[in-house]
Design an enzyme around this catalytic site. Structure first.
Site, mmCIF file in Angstrom:
data_model
loop_
_atom_site.group_PDB
_atom_site.id
_atom_site.type_symbol
_atom_site.label_atom_id
_atom_site.label_comp_id
_atom_site.label_asym_id
_atom_site.label_seq_id
_atom_site.Cartn_x
_atom_site.Cartn_y
_atom_site.Cartn_z
ATOM 1 N N SER A 180 0.819 -1.210 0.000
ATOM 2 C CA SER A 180 0.000 0.000 0.000
ATOM 3 C C SER A 180 0.861 1.271 0.000
ATOM 4 O O SER A 180 1.996 1.268 0.479
ATOM 5 C CB SER A 180 -0.911 0.022 1.232
ATOM 6 O OG SER A 180 -1.716 -1.130 1.290
HETATM 7 N N1 SAH Z 1 -0.292 -5.397 4.134
HETATM 8 C C1 SAH Z 1 0.373 -5.647 2.876
HETATM 9 C C2 SAH Z 1 -0.530 -5.270 1.711
HETATM 10 C C3 SAH Z 1 -0.652 -6.422 0.798
HETATM 11 S S1 SAH Z 1 -1.907 -6.322 -0.444
HETATM 12 C C4 SAH Z 1 1.722 -4.962 2.808
HETATM 13 O O1 SAH Z 1 2.082 -4.230 3.749
HETATM 14 O O2 SAH Z 1 2.439 -5.181 1.844
HETATM 15 C C5 SAH Z 1 -3.141 -7.391 0.241
HETATM 16 C C6 SAH Z 1 -2.738 -8.811 0.489
HETATM 17 O O3 SAH Z 1 -3.891 -9.509 0.942
HETATM 18 C C7 SAH Z 1 -2.239 -9.581 -0.736
HETATM 19 O O4 SAH Z 1 -0.970 -10.084 -0.480
HETATM 20 C C8 SAH Z 1 -3.262 -10.701 -0.904
HETATM 21 O O5 SAH Z 1 -2.713 -11.906 -1.375
HETATM 22 C C9 SAH Z 1 -3.781 -10.836 0.511
HETATM 23 N N2 SAH Z 1 -5.081 -11.494 0.637
HETATM 24 C C10 SAH Z 1 -6.195 -11.337 -0.111
HETATM 25 N N3 SAH Z 1 -7.190 -12.122 0.342
HETATM 26 C C11 SAH Z 1 -6.693 -12.793 1.420
HETATM 27 C C12 SAH Z 1 -7.229 -13.753 2.332
HETATM 28 N N4 SAH Z 1 -8.489 -14.204 2.259
HETATM 29 N N5 SAH Z 1 -6.426 -14.218 3.316
HETATM 30 C C13 SAH Z 1 -5.146 -13.800 3.428
HETATM 31 N N6 SAH Z 1 -4.584 -12.897 2.603
HETATM 32 C C14 SAH Z 1 -5.342 -12.399 1.608
#
Ligand code: SAH
Length: 218
Positions: free
Chosen positions: A65
């Site tokens: 993000s």
């Molecule tokens: N907090 C992260 C942002 C990652 S983007 C950072 O600091 O980089 C959102 C993430 O959520 C992605 O990696 C995606 O694979 C994950 N995601 C989406 N649905 C999910 C689920 N049901 N359980 C676990 N992770 C999930």
């Protein structure tokens, strides 16, 4: 490659121009983001852009993000230091490391093994020993470790997953982007004496929350 000092200068500018200038005031959040080397959470070719005012790709079609959104969500959690926090969507691991500096223990869940493995290596490298991580569908929460004082979902779903509400402590706060696949509202759900209160923070756009209580996988 920029030298380490250029990264530090970029980080100082990020804090002032993207966070403080837009109203982030929590000194602990600003201090944590000042200390954490965001550039090591992206691939080498993108490191020079790591302190820019935008999200960046991290593989598997996912993104880290924008710094301001990380700060806004973290500030909205109102952490004091004693909390147990659940994060859904480990991704690069950056948000989990920010949280690890501000609370007692972080539990983070990711559905892509490749992202989880990379994030775990960074948790070790940065000696974040208060982060527990799990490869799973995070829309189911982490029942064995519930309740959580705070829950942060860093991917957007059509509604707040019911298991997460069930695993929220009372009092507790949950933050999640909710909406359709293109436009979402960042919401804070507060649980106080058995009552849920929902506040909108700002419109946002996140990657999909995919799972049993999120969007179906493509
Ligand atoms: N907090 C992260 C942002 C990652 S983007 C950072 O600091 O980089 C959102 C993430 O959520 C992605 O990696 C995606 O694979 C994950 N995601 C989406 N649905 C999910 C689920 N049901 N359980 C676990 N992770 C999930």
């Amino acid at each position: 490659m920029l030298s380490l000092s250029s990264f530090t200068i970029n980080r100082d500018r990020m804090i002032q121009e993207q966070l403080q200038a837009r109203g982030i005031e929590d000194a602990r959040v600003l201090e944590a983001m000042q200390q954490i080397p965001r550039h090591i959470f992206v691939e080498d070719a993108l490191q020079e852009q790591a302190y820019g005012d935008f999200p960046l790709p991290i593989g598997c079609g996912q993104t880290i993000s924008q710094p301001y959104i990380v700060a806004l969500m973290t500030e909205a959690l109102e952490l004091e230091g004693h909390e147990k926090v659940l994060e859904i969507g480990t991704g690069s691991g950056y948000q989990a490391v920010v949280l690890s500096q501000l609370c007692a223990r972080v539990y983070t869940v990711e559905r892509f093994e490749q992202l989880m493995n990379r994030a775990r290596r960074l948790f070790d490298r940065l000696r974040c020993h208060n982060i527990s991580s799990r490869l799973d569908d995070g829309t189911m929460g982490w029942p064995a470790e519930a309740p959580f004082d705070r829950i942060i979902v860093t991917a957007a779903g059509p509604q707040v997953p019911e298991p997460l509400l069930e695993q929220l402590a009372d009092p507790g706060r949950l933050i999640i982007p909710v909406g359709d696949r293109f436009n979402q509202m960042l919401q804070v759900v507060e649980l106080v004496q058995g009552q849920l209160h929902v506040h909108d923070i700002t419109p946002v756009r996140f990657v999909d929350l995919v799972g049993a209580h999120g969007w179906p996988a493509d």
